[in-house]
Design an enzyme around this catalytic site. Structure first.
Site, mmCIF file in Angstrom:
data_model
loop_
_atom_site.group_PDB
_atom_site.id
_atom_site.type_symbol
_atom_site.label_atom_id
_atom_site.label_comp_id
_atom_site.label_asym_id
_atom_site.label_seq_id
_atom_site.Cartn_x
_atom_site.Cartn_y
_atom_site.Cartn_z
ATOM 1 N N MET A 1 48.107 48.632 37.318
ATOM 2 C CA MET A 1 48.123 47.169 37.438
ATOM 3 C C MET A 1 49.557 46.668 37.248
ATOM 4 S SD MET A 1 44.514 45.762 36.082
ATOM 5 C CE MET A 1 44.877 45.672 34.361
ATOM 6 N N GLY A 2 50.523 47.552 37.463
ATOM 7 C CA GLY A 2 51.926 47.139 37.384
ATOM 8 C C GLY A 2 52.424 47.030 35.966
ATOM 9 N N HIS B 1 53.211 55.055 32.440
ATOM 10 C CA HIS B 1 52.946 55.123 33.894
ATOM 11 C C HIS B 1 53.877 56.129 34.564
ATOM 12 C CE1 HIS B 1 51.663 50.805 33.132
ATOM 13 N NE2 HIS B 1 50.598 51.310 33.705
ATOM 14 N N SER C 1 50.847 47.836 28.466
ATOM 15 C CA SER C 1 51.435 46.586 28.983
ATOM 16 C C SER C 1 51.151 45.435 28.036
ATOM 17 C CB SER C 1 50.855 46.264 30.361
ATOM 18 O OG SER C 1 51.169 47.325 31.236
HETATM 19 O O1 PAF Z 1 44.232 51.573 33.962
HETATM 20 C C1 PAF Z 1 44.537 50.659 34.764
HETATM 21 O O2 PAF Z 1 45.694 50.245 34.870
HETATM 22 C C2 PAF Z 1 43.449 50.023 35.611
HETATM 23 O O3 PAF Z 1 42.248 49.940 34.918
HETATM 24 C C3 PAF Z 1 43.253 50.723 36.979
HETATM 25 C C4 PAF Z 1 42.785 52.151 36.806
HETATM 26 C C5 PAF Z 1 44.557 50.687 37.753
HETATM 27 C C6 PAF Z 1 42.202 49.977 37.795
HETATM 28 O O4 PAF Z 1 42.566 48.663 38.030
#
Ligand code: PAF
Length: 289
Positions: A31-32, A38, A189
């Site tokens: 989700m950025g 990440h 985040s």
């Molecule tokens: O973990 C996340 O960032 C979100 O839940 C995902 C897996 C991208 C789904 O929107």
């Protein structure tokens, strides 16, 4: 790095690539607001695949009505710089209309029964249905060989694994270890919401998990008492505890006598910021105790 914000263009591009059948596609959904956690997923995908696809999409379907959808950090420009530097090949960063062409209310959804109900699912009843729905849509669009998920969201990881199995999606689901600050705080985040004072209290969540897992490793099997004490230790400080639970790490069910794979998972709020974390360990060597 190629950037797409339209699913048809993304699909056409991937189709061309996949005609060359030696290509292995690794996918990292996000989700950025990308952080080191990440970047570890991207690194793993880079090491194991020919083509790395990352998505940045703040999925409205997985937020409860009262939650932080409107204020969730949106940092696409910075995310693009980080992804380019990490040699991600493709970024899919669509507007909401590209994935939910009608209102999200009329969207067909995916419910992963059992695993979605407890823990985070109890206080966030729509959350895992939203996650399962968007992950199914993204898997169908991208058709990855392998997809990478952080183990901080351990219940989400198990929900995605079950979804993948039950719907025969055939993706290899890889869990990547939690990235922590030196003081133990798991990167998230949502840590951005913590004030200077709150950020000093936040590592206590991991410290409590660690301390009590140490006791289990040393032979204490009074799980109910440990769960109660874990909740109390946190509640006596700045935390409001949602759950503090010791479970079988494979399915989050209560521990049976011979279970050896253990997880302690917890969710707690400091002021308005909800933090989740877990520790996993094996007591197989201690079975005779
Ligand atoms: O973990 C996340 O960032 C979100 O839940 C995902 C897996 C991208 C789904 O929107």
């Amino acid at each position: 790095m190629k950037i797409f914000n339209n699913k048809l263009e993304l699909k056409a591009f991937l189709k061309k690539y996949k005609n060359n059948d030696v290509l292995k596609v690794g996918f990292v959904p996000t989700m950025g607001n990308l952080h080191q956690g990440h970047m570890q997923l991207i690194e793993a995908a880079r090491a194991q695949n020919d083509l790395v696809v990352c998505s940045v999409f703040i999925n409205p379907l997985q937020f409860e009505a009262h939650e932080d959808l409107d204020t969730y950090p949106r940092t696409l420009d910075e995310d693009i710089i980080k992804l380019s530097a990490s040699k991600c090949d493709i970024l899919y960063a669509p507007p909401e209309i590209d994935l939910y062409s009608e209102s999200t209310d009329s969207q067909t959804t995916v419910h992963v029964s059992g695993l979605s109900e407890g823990f985070c699912g109890k206080s966030r009843p729509q959350h895992f249905e939203g996650v399962a729905t968007i992950v199914s849509k993204l898997f169908n669009l991208i058709r990855p060989d392998t997809a990478y998920f952080g183990l901080k969201d351990y219940q989400q990881f198990l929900v995605v694994k079950k979804l993948n199995l039950d719907l025969e999606l055939g993706v290899e689901i890889v869990g990547i270890e939690i990235f922590r600050e030196n003081n133990g705080l798991a990167l998230s985040s949502r840590n951005k919401y913590l004030t200077e004072v709150e950020i000093k209290s936040a590592p206590l969540l991991f410290q409590t998990l660690k301390k009590l897992s140490g006791e289990i490793l040393e032979g204490n099997r009074n799980y109910c008492e440990i769960e109660k004490r874990g909740s109390e230790l946190l509640a006596n400080t700045d935390f409001t505890v949602d759950y503090f639970a010791i479970r079988n790490a494979l399915d989050l069910k209560p521990l049976a006598k011979d279970d050896s794979e253990i997880i302690i998972l917890a969710a707690a709020t400091i002021n308005k910021t909800r933090l989740i974390d877990n520790v996993r360990f094996s007591i197989s060597e201690n079975l005779s105790v």
